[in-house]
Design an enzyme around this catalytic site. Structure first.
Site, PDB file in Angstrom:
ATOM      1  N   HIS A   9       4.463  14.396  -3.997  1.00 15.29           N
ATOM      2  CA  HIS A   9       3.587  14.148  -2.853  1.00 15.29           C
ATOM      3  C   HIS A   9       2.389  13.295  -3.247  1.00 15.29           C
ATOM      4  O   HIS A   9       1.969  13.258  -4.415  1.00 15.29           O
ATOM      5  CB  HIS A   9       3.100  15.473  -2.255  1.00 15.29           C
ATOM      6  CG  HIS A   9       2.232  16.268  -3.187  1.00 15.29           C
ATOM      7  ND1 HIS A   9       0.899  15.981  -3.390  1.00 15.29           N
ATOM      8  CD2 HIS A   9       2.511  17.330  -3.983  1.00 15.29           C
ATOM      9  CE1 HIS A   9       0.388  16.826  -4.263  1.00 15.29           C
ATOM     10  NE2 HIS A   9       1.350  17.659  -4.646  1.00 15.29           N
ATOM     11  N   GLU A  87       5.380  23.929  -5.264  1.00 20.70           N
ATOM     12  CA  GLU A  87       4.631  23.791  -6.512  1.00 20.70           C
ATOM     13  C   GLU A  87       4.648  25.113  -7.285  1.00 20.70           C
ATOM     14  O   GLU A  87       4.910  26.187  -6.721  1.00 20.70           O
ATOM     15  CB  GLU A  87       3.189  23.372  -6.186  1.00 20.70           C
ATOM     16  CG  GLU A  87       2.237  23.229  -7.361  1.00 20.70           C
ATOM     17  CD  GLU A  87       2.702  22.233  -8.410  1.00 20.70           C
ATOM     18  OE1 GLU A  87       3.698  22.535  -9.108  1.00 20.70           O
ATOM     19  OE2 GLU A  87       2.058  21.180  -8.550  1.00 20.70           O
TER      20      GLU A  87
END
Length: 221
Positions: A9, A87
């Site tokens: 990202h 994550e």
């Protein structure tokens, strides 16, 4: 031909503030939006048009994918989202400034938590309910933990699309992508400490039917 595109990202609001983010759901910064747009442009220039999209359940991953796909007119792609691409959970470090953690605990402990393979940060004492998750999220994770929850998803869900001849785009996070790259390139537990995935730059692989990368990953352009 390259058939797998990995994309971290774009820069997030907490990346911008140098904070440990983990599973905290923050949005992209203005820089991150620009990085996502540039990533889409790089895909177009390289003629890499994915057939299917995988993202985590975190907004910064979903935002990045949407912006990048807008650049190549592919927002309609079949899309799969999973917490297994989230994550790494940074436990009680989440929300803390990295420079302050470094100063408080020292370089060796800081690097072990941040870059080590099997050392989880101190856990949270509790986790708030989140409707995205059917089961309680972890309280802390090492990179090894991330790899253990990611690889079954890679092998059981993502890889079959590659075997079927699809070009796959995975938009995820620094540590979930580190875990996948470690697997694809057979990086040792020690050497993975040196691996960093930059924000917003497509990383491409050619994956054979057995799930092996035929060459090391390369960044576009």
């Amino acid at each position: 031909m390259d058939n797998l595109v990995l994309l971290r990202h774009g820069n997030s609001l907490w990346n911008q503030e140098n904070l440990f983010t983990g599973w905290v759901d923050v949005r992209l910064s203005e820089l991150g939006e620009k990085e996502a747009k540039t990533a889409g442009q790089l895909l177009r220039e390289a003629n890499r048009y994915p057939d299917v999209l995988f993202t985590s359940l975190l907004t910064r991953s979903i935002q990045t994918a949407h912006i990048a796909l807008m650049e190549i007119d592919r927002v309609w792609l079949p899309t799969f989202r999973s917490w297994r691409l989230n994550e790494r959970h940074y436990g009680s470090l989440q929300g803390k400034n990295k420079a302050q953690v470094l100063e408080e605990f020292g370089e060796e402990q800081f690097n072990s938590w941040r870059r080590g393979y099997d050392t989880p940060p101190p856990p949270l004492h509790s986790q708030a309910d989140d409707p995205r998750y059917e089961e309680p999220p972890p309280l802390s994770e090492s990179l090894k933990d991330v790899q253990n929850r990611l690889l079954p998803y890679w092998q059981g869900v993502i890889l079959p699309h590659l075997v079927a001849g699809k070009v796959v785009l995975v938009v995820a996070h620094g540590n979930s992508l580190r875990a996948l790259v470690k697997h694809l390139e057979c990086i040792s537990d020690t050497d993975v400490c040196q691996l960093n995935i930059p924000t917003g730059i497509p990383l491409v692989y050619s994956i054979d039917p057995s799930g092996c990368a035929t060459h090391p990953g390369r960044y576009l352009p």
